[in-house]
Design a protein around this motif. Sequence first.
Motif, PDB file in Angstrom:
ATOM      1  N   ALA A   1     -28.696  40.343   7.736  1.00 59.90           N
ATOM      2  CA  ALA A   1     -27.985  39.295   7.513  1.00 59.90           C
ATOM      3  C   ALA A   1     -27.777  37.974   8.701  1.00 59.90           C
ATOM      4  CB  ALA A   1     -26.410  39.771   7.747  1.00 59.90           C
ATOM      5  N   ALA A   2     -28.254  38.182   9.818  1.00 66.29           N
ATOM      6  CA  ALA A   2     -28.081  37.113  10.837  1.00 66.29           C
ATOM      7  C   ALA A   2     -29.574  36.393  10.560  1.00 66.29           C
ATOM      8  CB  ALA A   2     -28.171  37.934  12.061  1.00 66.29           C
ATOM      9  N   MET A   3     -30.651  37.043  10.073  1.00 64.14           N
ATOM     10  CA  MET A   3     -31.786  36.112   9.954  1.00 64.14           C
ATOM     11  C   MET A   3     -31.817  35.076   8.624  1.00 64.14           C
ATOM     12  SD  MET A   3     -34.602  39.259  10.449  1.00 64.14           S
ATOM     13  CE  MET A   3     -36.056  38.326  10.011  1.00 64.14           C
ATOM     14  N   SER A   4     -31.007  35.662   7.793  1.00 66.67           N
ATOM     15  CA  SER A   4     -30.743  34.772   6.515  1.00 66.67           C
ATOM     16  C   SER A   4     -29.732  33.929   6.425  1.00 66.67           C
ATOM     17  CB  SER A   4     -30.668  35.829   5.284  1.00 66.67           C
ATOM     18  OG  SER A   4     -29.363  36.443   5.333  1.00 66.67           O
ATOM     19  N   TRP A   5     -29.059  33.953   7.607  1.00 66.70           N
ATOM     20  CA  TRP A   5     -28.032  32.840   7.649  1.00 66.70           C
ATOM     21  C   TRP A   5     -28.468  31.616   7.854  1.00 66.70           C
ATOM     22  CZ3 TRP A   5     -25.333  31.195  12.798  1.00 66.70           C
ATOM     23  CH2 TRP A   5     -24.431  30.307  12.551  1.00 66.70           C
TER      24      TRP A   5
END
Length: 336
Positions: free
Chosen positions: A159-163
């Motif tokens: 989730a963090a990487m795709s933000w």
Amino acid sequence: MSSDQIQVLRIGLDDTDHPLSGCTTSTFDKLLSLLNTRIPGISINQRGLVRLWPFAVRRTRGNGALCAKVSIPQNCDAEFRRLCREWFKGVLEEVANHPSSTTPASPVLLVSEKNLPEKWYWEAVTGHVELKSRLAEIQAEGCWMLSGEHQWGAIGASAAMSWEPASSSTWELIAWRNRQMIGRPRKITSEAVRMMEVNNPLTFVNRDPTGRGLIAPRTPCPVLYGIRGATTECVEQAHHWMQSRSDVEQSIRWAVHKTNQLSDDHLGVVSHGTVISRPEETKGAHSNLSVIFQGQRLNLVAFCEGGPVNRLLRRLQIGDRVAWLGLIAPDGAVHL
């Protein structure tokens, strides 16, 4: 070095801490520091701190996941992976020594050479995500993953990487404690927090409505404090001002993260309804009442920390038409 010799990587990490020890922010900072020291020509372009869906059942302590974009020379890829493996082995050894917990740490480090589906972020900040389906998506996107026996951290890390930060994104500077100080009471006076807020008006969520400081954790973790603000400059200035005071503990290191805090990404659309019950106050000075929404009874909850929202809810009367924005909790209530 030409741009075609540079490789841009997205890195994500989650689920390394314990209610009584550790912090994923500190763990991630150590990885980035290691890479910065050992890989010549590396550039850490941006750090991110993403707050996930607050009602997730399976979490170690907080609901934050970490990410970073880094640029490295292409001929350093093998060394990058070797260092990550070496570092992650130490992380697994550390979490293996955590005290017993109903939700033990389940660290996952993810690396991608490309942009990832942004829906991964939106799914993880607005509701429950199934681990099995997310792992399948991660594999399909060709991400490189390091994990232990369990892989729960893959949800937050992905989730963090795709933000993709937006104009509503904010900043948080996290300062960490000297190792010898961890477990001892933090030295941060309420007057220091108050004056820091006065001198740095672009910072926010420094104190609750009663004046109690909110920048320092209540747990024995490595974080000294986190200063949130609208710009990188304001949080850095606030940190240096705090560190210049004798009534504030000295930090050993710090870093600024772009974050989704106060971005309203967790919230749905504005809804409307009619009040059908008198406001009730519960333990902790929280308040709630019921409304009719789309023909159904719905409970609205305003927490003490909400300040003006809590006070406004208490003034509502039966028959009032209201509009609200909030998070739908697992019990169906809306947390304003």
